[in-house]
Design a protein around this motif. Structure first.
Motif, PDB file in Angstrom:
ATOM      1  N   ILE A  62     -24.526  27.805   2.078  1.00 37.33           N
ATOM      2  CA  ILE A  62     -23.516  26.915   2.701  1.00 37.33           C
ATOM      3  C   ILE A  62     -24.265  25.606   3.026  1.00 37.33           C
ATOM      4  O   ILE A  62     -25.362  25.819   3.915  1.00 37.33           O
ATOM      5  CB  ILE A  62     -22.626  27.449   3.929  1.00 37.33           C
ATOM      6  N   LEU A  63     -24.157  24.048   2.709  1.00 34.11           N
ATOM      7  CA  LEU A  63     -24.885  23.375   3.083  1.00 34.11           C
ATOM      8  C   LEU A  63     -24.061  22.486   4.174  1.00 34.11           C
ATOM      9  O   LEU A  63     -23.334  21.564   3.865  1.00 34.11           O
ATOM     10  CB  LEU A  63     -24.918  22.276   1.800  1.00 34.11           C
ATOM     11  N   ASP A  64     -24.555  22.990   5.290  1.00 32.27           N
ATOM     12  CA  ASP A  64     -23.733  22.569   6.593  1.00 32.27           C
ATOM     13  C   ASP A  64     -23.812  21.071   6.886  1.00 32.27           C
ATOM     14  O   ASP A  64     -23.361  20.843   8.049  1.00 32.27           O
ATOM     15  CB  ASP A  64     -23.833  23.434   7.558  1.00 32.27           C
ATOM     16  N   LYS A  65     -24.708  20.437   6.295  1.00 34.52           N
ATOM     17  CA  LYS A  65     -25.069  19.085   6.758  1.00 34.52           C
ATOM     18  C   LYS A  65     -24.105  18.168   5.946  1.00 34.52           C
ATOM     19  O   LYS A  65     -24.316  16.918   6.247  1.00 34.52           O
ATOM     20  CB  LYS A  65     -26.628  18.601   6.548  1.00 34.52           C
ATOM     21  N   GLU A  66     -23.349  18.599   4.978  1.00 43.69           N
ATOM     22  CA  GLU A  66     -22.529  17.556   4.218  1.00 43.69           C
ATOM     23  C   GLU A  66     -20.989  17.770   4.505  1.00 43.69           C
ATOM     24  O   GLU A  66     -20.692  19.019   4.257  1.00 43.69           O
ATOM     25  CB  GLU A  66     -22.781  17.681   2.881  1.00 43.69           C
ATOM     26  N   PRO A  67     -20.164  17.099   4.798  1.00 38.86           N
ATOM     27  CA  PRO A  67     -18.752  17.096   4.916  1.00 38.86           C
ATOM     28  C   PRO A  67     -18.016  16.996   3.455  1.00 38.86           C
ATOM     29  O   PRO A  67     -18.480  16.390   2.730  1.00 38.86           O
ATOM     30  CB  PRO A  67     -18.169  16.117   5.896  1.00 38.86           C
ATOM     31  N   THR A  68     -17.025  17.846   3.351  1.00 35.62           N
ATOM     32  CA  THR A  68     -16.165  17.706   2.171  1.00 35.62           C
ATOM     33  C   THR A  68     -14.680  17.707   2.628  1.00 35.62           C
ATOM     34  O   THR A  68     -14.389  18.225   3.778  1.00 35.62           O
ATOM     35  CB  THR A  68     -16.253  18.915   1.109  1.00 35.62           C
ATOM     36  N   THR A  69     -13.950  17.318   1.571  1.00 31.78           N
ATOM     37  CA  THR A  69     -12.428  16.918   1.881  1.00 31.78           C
ATOM     38  C   THR A  69     -11.529  17.640   0.692  1.00 31.78           C
ATOM     39  O   THR A  69     -11.761  17.180  -0.227  1.00 31.78           O
ATOM     40  CB  THR A  69     -11.906  15.666   2.471  1.00 31.78           C
ATOM     41  N   ALA A  70     -10.802  18.614   0.757  1.00 29.68           N
ATOM     42  CA  ALA A  70      -9.899  18.996  -0.325  1.00 29.68           C
ATOM     43  C   ALA A  70      -8.916  17.628  -0.570  1.00 29.68           C
ATOM     44  O   ALA A  70      -8.507  16.967   0.153  1.00 29.68           O
ATOM     45  CB  ALA A  70      -9.060  20.123  -0.071  1.00 29.68           C
ATOM     46  N   PRO A  71      -8.295  17.726  -1.923  1.00 31.40           N
ATOM     47  CA  PRO A  71      -7.439  16.904  -2.331  1.00 31.40           C
ATOM     48  C   PRO A  71      -6.034  16.961  -1.268  1.00 31.40           C
ATOM     49  O   PRO A  71      -5.939  17.983  -0.931  1.00 31.40           O
ATOM     50  CB  PRO A  71      -7.044  16.811  -3.619  1.00 31.40           C
ATOM     51  N   ALA A  72      -5.481  15.653  -1.004  1.00 33.73           N
ATOM     52  CA  ALA A  72      -4.288  15.796  -0.248  1.00 33.73           C
ATOM     53  C   ALA A  72      -3.086  16.830  -0.995  1.00 33.73           C
ATOM     54  O   ALA A  72      -2.748  16.722  -2.124  1.00 33.73           O
ATOM     55  CB  ALA A  72      -3.719  14.298  -0.017  1.00 33.73           C
ATOM     56  N   GLY A  73      -2.481  17.552  -0.234  1.00 33.38           N
ATOM     57  CA  GLY A  73      -1.181  18.432  -0.785  1.00 33.38           C
ATOM     58  C   GLY A  73      -2.007  19.708  -1.512  1.00 33.38           C
ATOM     59  O   GLY A  73      -1.349  20.295  -2.246  1.00 33.38           O
ATOM     60  N   PHE A  74      -3.321  20.036  -1.468  1.00 32.88           N
ATOM     61  CA  PHE A  74      -3.930  20.857  -2.228  1.00 32.88           C
ATOM     62  C   PHE A  74      -3.034  22.163  -1.872  1.00 32.88           C
ATOM     63  O   PHE A  74      -3.092  22.689  -0.680  1.00 32.88           O
ATOM     64  CB  PHE A  74      -5.396  21.019  -2.147  1.00 32.88           C
ATOM     65  N   ASN A  75      -2.938  23.086  -2.900  1.00 26.88           N
ATOM     66  CA  ASN A  75      -2.098  24.240  -2.931  1.00 26.88           C
ATOM     67  C   ASN A  75      -2.964  25.144  -3.900  1.00 26.88           C
ATOM     68  O   ASN A  75      -2.562  25.121  -5.145  1.00 26.88           O
ATOM     69  CB  ASN A  75      -0.608  24.175  -2.938  1.00 26.88           C
ATOM     70  N   VAL A  76      -3.753  26.220  -3.309  1.00 30.44           N
ATOM     71  CA  VAL A  76      -4.582  27.036  -4.204  1.00 30.44           C
ATOM     72  C   VAL A  76      -3.651  27.995  -5.021  1.00 30.44           C
ATOM     73  O   VAL A  76      -3.877  28.246  -6.129  1.00 30.44           O
ATOM     74  CB  VAL A  76      -5.512  27.866  -3.481  1.00 30.44           C
ATOM     75  N   ARG A  77      -2.562  28.443  -4.541  1.00 27.84           N
ATOM     76  CA  ARG A  77      -1.615  29.313  -5.305  1.00 27.84           C
ATOM     77  C   ARG A  77      -1.264  28.385  -6.624  1.00 27.84           C
ATOM     78  O   ARG A  77      -0.873  28.792  -7.690  1.00 27.84           O
ATOM     79  CB  ARG A  77      -0.522  29.748  -4.474  1.00 27.84           C
ATOM     80  N   ALA A  78      -0.744  27.149  -6.319  1.00 28.34           N
ATOM     81  CA  ALA A  78      -0.230  26.403  -7.535  1.00 28.34           C
ATOM     82  C   ALA A  78      -1.299  25.960  -8.370  1.00 28.34           C
ATOM     83  O   ALA A  78      -1.155  26.136  -9.818  1.00 28.34           O
ATOM     84  CB  ALA A  78       0.374  25.089  -6.942  1.00 28.34           C
ATOM     85  N   GLU A  79      -2.303  26.036  -8.055  1.00 33.79           N
ATOM     86  CA  GLU A  79      -3.555  25.620  -8.960  1.00 33.79           C
ATOM     87  C   GLU A  79      -3.869  26.713  -9.733  1.00 33.79           C
ATOM     88  O   GLU A  79      -3.993  26.871 -11.072  1.00 33.79           O
ATOM     89  CB  GLU A  79      -4.839  25.343  -8.105  1.00 33.79           C
ATOM     90  N   LEU A  80      -3.908  28.159  -8.953  1.00 29.47           N
ATOM     91  CA  LEU A  80      -4.200  29.289  -9.914  1.00 29.47           C
ATOM     92  C   LEU A  80      -2.945  29.613 -10.943  1.00 29.47           C
ATOM     93  O   LEU A  80      -3.320  30.301 -11.800  1.00 29.47           O
ATOM     94  CB  LEU A  80      -4.284  30.652  -9.057  1.00 29.47           C
ATOM     95  N   ALA A  81      -1.730  29.138 -10.570  1.00 29.74           N
ATOM     96  CA  ALA A  81      -0.367  29.350 -11.480  1.00 29.74           C
ATOM     97  C   ALA A  81      -0.753  28.761 -12.861  1.00 29.74           C
ATOM     98  O   ALA A  81      -0.046  29.310 -13.986  1.00 29.74           O
ATOM     99  CB  ALA A  81       0.771  29.003 -10.805  1.00 29.74           C
ATOM    100  N   GLY A  82      -1.639  27.786 -12.950  1.00 27.33           N
ATOM    101  CA  GLY A  82      -1.957  27.124 -14.352  1.00 27.33           C
ATOM    102  C   GLY A  82      -2.844  27.779 -15.099  1.00 27.33           C
ATOM    103  O   GLY A  82      -3.228  27.876 -16.223  1.00 27.33           O
ATOM    104  N   LEU A  83      -3.421  29.040 -14.739  1.00 19.73           N
ATOM    105  CA  LEU A  83      -4.411  29.638 -15.411  1.00 19.73           C
ATOM    106  C   LEU A  83      -3.816  30.746 -16.107  1.00 19.73           C
ATOM    107  O   LEU A  83      -2.856  31.572 -15.821  1.00 19.73           O
ATOM    108  CB  LEU A  83      -5.551  30.606 -14.396  1.00 19.73           C
ATOM    109  N   HIS A  84      -4.241  31.093 -17.484  1.00 16.57           N
ATOM    110  CA  HIS A  84      -3.685  31.653 -18.381  1.00 16.57           C
ATOM    111  C   HIS A  84      -4.558  33.099 -18.757  1.00 16.57           C
ATOM    112  O   HIS A  84      -5.772  32.989 -18.358  1.00 16.57           O
ATOM    113  CB  HIS A  84      -3.521  31.171 -19.565  1.00 16.57           C
ATOM    114  N   GLU A  85      -3.747  34.140 -18.763  1.00 12.58           N
ATOM    115  CA  GLU A  85      -4.413  35.428 -18.588  1.00 12.58           C
ATOM    116  C   GLU A  85      -5.272  35.390 -19.954  1.00 12.58           C
ATOM    117  O   GLU A  85      -4.790  34.863 -21.184  1.00 12.58           O
ATOM    118  CB  GLU A  85      -3.379  36.647 -18.649  1.00 12.58           C
ATOM    119  N   LEU A  86      -6.488  36.071 -20.208  1.00 12.69           N
ATOM    120  CA  LEU A  86      -7.349  36.165 -21.265  1.00 12.69           C
ATOM    121  C   LEU A  86      -6.552  37.014 -22.371  1.00 12.69           C
ATOM    122  O   LEU A  86      -5.767  37.974 -21.927  1.00 12.69           O
ATOM    123  CB  LEU A  86      -8.467  36.976 -21.207  1.00 12.69           C
TER     124      LEU A  86
END
Length: 681
Positions: free
Chosen positions: A218-242
């Motif tokens: 973990i690089l604790d000296k740098e801040p990050t921010t997720a995109p507005a409205g980010f939802n990981v479940r919606a993102e993963l729904a776009g993955l296709h099974e191999l």
């Protein structure tokens, strides 16, 4: 944080909560800090650190300015904490909603979210909003997070810091260093994924946690921010099974029944009779192809890494013929296990502790931060639960009586700055029953942290996979109430999503549930991969539980004359045998927390775990652990059967090795060397 700092923060908190107009820095310095030696700059730094610490505990320190003066003049600036803005709102729950909420909180098997869920439930109990609830008979879903990498990534997401790690790319098969802004963690197709911005490639990427080949930094000296409205479940729904592919493997004749059950015909060649329980053995070889004494199987698979982990555990009993990337995955895992086994061993030394019946809890030692967080939950809990026995209070908070009394002694010495005796927290426990009569505005629990909101809300979302819960209204209504109570912290729960917990074989689950409800004995046909056999057993069912979407039946086995756990997907037949159970579960029996219960006559094994494999100490209920300088650990674990331990070491490919007994360590090395020799030839 030292004990004196704990007391200082508690007194500072009480002072800022109990002032209407605010206190100047000079007043706080004199009355709370009793500071007469440091200069203004040093004191200012200390005060800012303490404000930051209180913010982490959920208290926002407000700055109030006197009219007509600027904020650059400390003498005109006053500080206070709003009494309502930092407190958990009232949450009124029906009995059905309480049941669903407790099930959601108990989902987390271990790790950070497990602790967060416990803290969230304590806050609701402290507010008097979560009395005892009746849980569904014999059913408990659970989630087991994916090891130490999961812990580190979750911490980085909540702290909004980038991370680095080495990663084995599925598309190229190359191992590379990755620098990532972590946005969310979620489960899809039975695998855990990190979603984030890959800084090297300048694009969003999905990283499967099982392909991380190093510990997470973990690089604790740098801040990050997720995109507005980010939802990981919606993102993963776009993955296709191999897609489904075919692997060709040579297997020792008569062995690996589980692999044979999944085999499909590769050619219309005459095959010999299958081993007991096997459905299709593809090709018998007599002096050609795979060689005498081996059968050639064609096995369907989707991911080379997942199948490679399984095949590596089989050691010299299986040889991958094709495809090449599957052979590479198996060889890489075996080679890593061989390197770790050959490395110089550390000295084995454990702190002398009393061995308790339960497993040793892995993790950091309790700190003063933990103590202050606990005390802030303890005061409102006592307000709403007057007169409880001190041992019951200690059990609720998971501490010893001695630790609880240390908390209480600090509390009764805390209060308003230079206050009179009636302006201190007033708690009595002389007769072993705890009463509180003065709470100094600490009578309500602090609002949920991000981790606590995430644990509860993700747990509720995960329970949608259970039809008997999803069909009712309690799940939806309690989710809405918790979202409202969590506020902005609840919105951050979108960065995390759990796996599906619904069983694949709902018919087997329904049969077992009905038998538990009616007290009927069951007869089952069961495949044991460790023994590589199929057996019939009569069992008294006690309860059902899951780890992710893998369900287990806990039952008293009359053949083994003991309690056993049977995976539902390995039960081939299951039906009542017409007899009632002879050993019913008692009403005080809790849900199982172990896949097995070690006995005193089991073999005591000492293993070394790398930092990546440290979670195995929890998975196998280590009795003692000792940290190593490189971030790994030693663990002392009891095993009833040791024959399968070489498979265990090979499967985990370089994250675990056996140190003692020496004979077991040598057996594991021989197993791995024999498996590797096949590929070298």
């Amino acid at each position: 944080m030292s004990a004196s700092r704990t007391e200082r923060l508690l007194n500072l908190l009480i002072a800022l909560l109990n002032t209407r107009y605010g206190l100047r820095r000079s007043e706080l310095r004199q009355k709370v800090y009793h500071d007469t030696t440091s200069n203004d700059i040093s004191f200012g730094r200390m005060f800012e650190r303490d404000k930051s610490e209180l913010r982490q505990f959920g208290f926002e320190v407000e700055t109030v300015l006197d009219l007509g003066w600027g904020s650059d003049d400390p003498a005109t600036t006053r500080y206070r904490i709003g009494k309502e803005s930092n407190r958990l709102p009232d949450v009124s729950l029906t009995p059905g909603e309480r049941t669903v909420l407790i099930l959601a909180a108990r989902l987390w098997e271990q790790a950070a979210l497990g602790s967060a869920a416990v803290n969230a439930v304590r806050k609701l109990q402290a507010a008097g909003e979560l009395p005892d609830a009746e849980l569904p008979a014999g059913v408990q879903p659970r989630i087991r997070p994916a090891g130490q990498a999961f812990e580190d990534l979750l911490a980085a997401i909540h702290a909004q810091h980038p991370v680095s790690f080495r990663y084995l790319a599925g598309s190229t098969g190359k191992e590379e260093e990755r620098l990532v802004e972590p946005w969310g963690l979620g489960s899809r197709f039975g695998q855990w994924y990190l979603v984030g911005q890959d800084r090297t490639r300048g694009a969003k990427r999905f990283f499967r946690l099982s392909r991380l080949t190093s510990a997470v930094t973990i690089l604790d000296k740098e801040p990050t921010t997720a995109p507005a409205g980010f939802n990981v479940r919606a993102e993963l729904a776009g993955l296709h099974e191999l897609p489904v592919r075919s692997a060709v493997v040579d297997v020792q004749a008569g062995r690996l029944l589980g692999l044979r059950k999944r085999a499909t015909a590769a050619a219309p060649a005459a095959a010999p009779a299958a081993a007991p329980g096997a459905e299709r053995v593809v090709e018998s070889v007599a002096g050609a192809g795979p060689g005498a004494g081996r059968d050639r199987l064609t096995v369907p698979f989707r991911d080379a890494g997942t199948l490679g982990e399984e095949l590596a555990s089989y050691g010299p009993r299986v040889l991958v013929v094709s495809p090449p990337e599957l052979a590479t995955a198996v060889r890489r895992r075996l080679a890593a296990a061989a390197r770790f086994a050959a490395a110089p061993a550390p000295a084995v030394a454990f702190a002398e502790v009393f061995r308790q019946a339960g497993p040793a809890k892995r993790g950091r030692k309790r700190t003063s931060e933990d103590q202050l967080k606990r005390m802030l939950q303890l005061v409102p809990f006592l307000v709403h639960n007057q007169g409880l026995h001190i041992s019951e209070v200690a059990a609720t908070f998971g501490v010893t009586r001695k630790e609880l009394e240390e908390d209480l002694r600090i509390l009764i010495c805390s209060g308003l700055p230079e206050g009179y005796p009636d302006e201190l927290l007033d708690i009595q426990w002389d007769d072993d029953h705890v009463f509180i009569s003065q709470d100094l505005e600490l009578n309500r629990p602090v609002r949920f942290t991000v981790e606590e909101a995430c644990a509860l809300l993700t747990g509720l979302e995960t329970l949608n996979g259970l039809p008997e819960l999803a069909e009712g209204s309690a799940l939806e209504s309690v989710t809405l109430k918790l979202m409202a109570a969590a506020g902005k912290e609840g919105l951050k729960a979108a960065s995390f999503s759990g796996p599906e917990v619904g069983p694949e074989n709902s018919a087997t689950l329904a049969t077992a549930r009905e038998a538990i409800r009616t007290g009927a004995q069951l007869r089952l046909t069961y495949f044991s991969p460790q023994r590589d056999t199929v057996s019939e057993r009569d069992v008294d069912p006690r309860r059902l539980y899951s780890l992710d979407n893998t369900w287990y039946l806990e039952a008293y086995c009359h053949s083994a004359q003991g309690l056993r756990n049977f995976r539902l997907d390995r039960i081939e037949t299951l039906q009542p045998n017409g007899r009632p159970v002879s050993r019913a579960a008692g009403p005080a029996d809790g849900f199982p927390v172990k896949l097995f219960t070690p006995n005193d006559d089991d073999t005591l094994v000492v293993v070394e775990l790398t930092r990546r494999g440290a979670g195995l100490a929890d998975d196998y209920y280590a009795e003692r652990t000792a940290a190593l300088p490189d971030g790994g650990m030693l663990a002392e674990i009891r095993f009833g059967s040791t024959d399968w331990l070489p498979m265990f070491v090979a499967q985990h490919g370089g994250t675990v090795r056996i140190l003692a007994p020496v004979a077991l360590a040598e057996a594991a090395r021989e197993w791995i060397d024999a498996a590797l020799a096949q590929y070298e030839d």
